[in-house]
Write a protein that holds these residues in place. Structure first.
Motif, PDB file in Angstrom:
ATOM      1  N   GLY A  54       9.338   1.255  -4.915  1.00  0.00           N
ATOM      2  CA  GLY A  54       8.595   0.014  -4.262  1.00  0.00           C
ATOM      3  C   GLY A  54       7.754  -0.594  -5.533  1.00  0.00           C
ATOM      4  O   GLY A  54       7.804  -0.027  -6.672  1.00  0.00           O
ATOM      5  N   GLY A  55       6.949  -1.410  -5.214  1.00  0.00           N
ATOM      6  CA  GLY A  55       6.266  -2.361  -6.059  1.00  0.00           C
ATOM      7  C   GLY A  55       4.862  -1.562  -6.547  1.00  0.00           C
ATOM      8  O   GLY A  55       4.090  -0.741  -5.617  1.00  0.00           O
ATOM      9  N   SER A  67       4.824   7.988  -6.766  1.00  0.00           N
ATOM     10  CA  SER A  67       4.360   8.815  -5.709  1.00  0.00           C
ATOM     11  C   SER A  67       3.881   8.590  -4.486  1.00  0.00           C
ATOM     12  O   SER A  67       4.364   8.948  -3.278  1.00  0.00           O
ATOM     13  CB  SER A  67       3.127   9.997  -6.289  1.00  0.00           C
ATOM     14  N   ARG A  68       3.389   7.437  -4.634  1.00  0.00           N
ATOM     15  CA  ARG A  68       2.818   6.774  -3.123  1.00  0.00           C
ATOM     16  C   ARG A  68       3.882   6.334  -2.338  1.00  0.00           C
ATOM     17  O   ARG A  68       4.065   6.407  -1.093  1.00  0.00           O
ATOM     18  CB  ARG A  68       1.700   5.630  -3.441  1.00  0.00           C
ATOM     19  N   GLU A  69       4.871   5.438  -3.053  1.00  0.00           N
ATOM     20  CA  GLU A  69       6.226   4.894  -2.506  1.00  0.00           C
ATOM     21  C   GLU A  69       7.065   6.085  -2.003  1.00  0.00           C
ATOM     22  O   GLU A  69       7.230   5.721  -0.755  1.00  0.00           O
ATOM     23  CB  GLU A  69       7.017   4.189  -3.500  1.00  0.00           C
ATOM     24  N   PHE A  70       6.997   7.285  -2.444  1.00  0.00           N
ATOM     25  CA  PHE A  70       8.090   8.298  -2.145  1.00  0.00           C
ATOM     26  C   PHE A  70       7.322   8.667  -0.661  1.00  0.00           C
ATOM     27  O   PHE A  70       8.145   8.909   0.198  1.00  0.00           O
ATOM     28  CB  PHE A  70       8.027   9.378  -3.013  1.00  0.00           C
ATOM     29  N   VAL A  71       5.942   8.963  -0.707  1.00  0.00           N
ATOM     30  CA  VAL A  71       5.640   9.330   0.571  1.00  0.00           C
ATOM     31  C   VAL A  71       5.874   8.595   1.850  1.00  0.00           C
ATOM     32  O   VAL A  71       6.137   8.837   2.878  1.00  0.00           O
ATOM     33  CB  VAL A  71       3.954   9.736   0.389  1.00  0.00           C
ATOM     34  N   GLU A  72       5.292   7.175   1.419  1.00  0.00           N
ATOM     35  CA  GLU A  72       5.404   6.299   2.405  1.00  0.00           C
ATOM     36  C   GLU A  72       6.960   5.625   2.822  1.00  0.00           C
ATOM     37  O   GLU A  72       7.108   5.681   4.187  1.00  0.00           O
ATOM     38  CB  GLU A  72       5.096   4.642   1.706  1.00  0.00           C
ATOM     39  N   GLU A  73       7.854   6.017   1.940  1.00  0.00           N
ATOM     40  CA  GLU A  73       9.329   5.457   2.386  1.00  0.00           C
ATOM     41  C   GLU A  73      10.222   6.781   3.036  1.00  0.00           C
ATOM     42  O   GLU A  73      10.920   6.778   3.806  1.00  0.00           O
ATOM     43  CB  GLU A  73      10.110   5.064   1.422  1.00  0.00           C
ATOM     44  N   THR A  74       9.667   8.257   2.196  1.00  0.00           N
ATOM     45  CA  THR A  74      10.586   9.210   2.675  1.00  0.00           C
ATOM     46  C   THR A  74       9.844  10.261   3.268  1.00  0.00           C
ATOM     47  O   THR A  74      10.253  11.405   3.779  1.00  0.00           O
ATOM     48  CB  THR A  74      11.309   9.874   1.433  1.00  0.00           C
ATOM     49  N   GLY A  75       8.334  10.409   3.211  1.00  0.00           N
ATOM     50  CA  GLY A  75       7.789  11.554   3.771  1.00  0.00           C
ATOM     51  C   GLY A  75       7.593  12.755   2.692  1.00  0.00           C
ATOM     52  O   GLY A  75       6.995  13.681   2.835  1.00  0.00           O
TER      53      GLY A  75
END
Length: 165
Positions: A54-55, A67-75
């Motif tokens: 993501g952005g 790292s932030r996007e991975f947590v948000e999208e996939t946990g």
């Protein structure tokens, strides 16, 4: 009145349309499968599969954003590895420069996440799962990320380098 397809498309265009966006994306592989996210509201069929990402936000370094996007999208919590390639995503009115990194999972539990920029009714993440290369290639080309047009195997995805033309 908007329906289930229109609201996500409207939110995507409102948030990301007609401007250049910097995206960070992660390639996470388990055996012969790649982690993929299915989005709605993008492309001619409203189905778009791509690796998680993501952005990046202003002042946020690319690895931190990914790292932030991975947590948000996939946990999943990830460690960011090497930068593999850059892709210029152009599907007017969307335009993004995408940085693709190798990632390694360090924790968390895989689940379908959310996009905090989107409203509850406008969420675009519909599914998160591992897919074989054959599964990815079985979708029409406009429903999967362009990077897969350059490859004939999952191994070749991880050999992409530089700027994809």
């Amino acid at each position: 009145m908007t329906d289930d397809v229109d609201l996500p498309r409207e939110e995507v265009l409102k948030l990301y349309g007609n401007r250049l966006r910097l995206r960070v994306c992660g390639l996470y592989r388990e055996g012969d499968q790649l982690l993929m996210v299915r989005h709605r509201g993008i492309g001619p069929t409203n189905t778009f599969w791509c690796p998680p990402g993501g952005g990046a936000q202003f002042g946020e370094k690319a690895p931190v954003a990914l790292s932030r996007e991975f947590v948000e999208e996939t946990g999943l919590e990830v460690e960011i590895g090497d930068l593999l390639f850059v892709n210029e995503f152009m599907l007017p009115p969307l335009h993004a420069m995408e940085l693709f990194f190798i990632v390694t999972v360090t924790g968390g539990q895989l689940h379908q996440g959310t996009d905090p920029e989107m409203s509850i009714g406008g969420q675009i993440i519909e599914e998160v799962r591992f897919m074989t290369f054959a599964e990815i290639k079985s979708y029409p080309p406009e429903e999967v990320h362009d990077m897969f047009r350059y490859c004939n195997s999952l191994d070749e995805v991880f050999q992409l380098k530089g700027y994809l033309k």
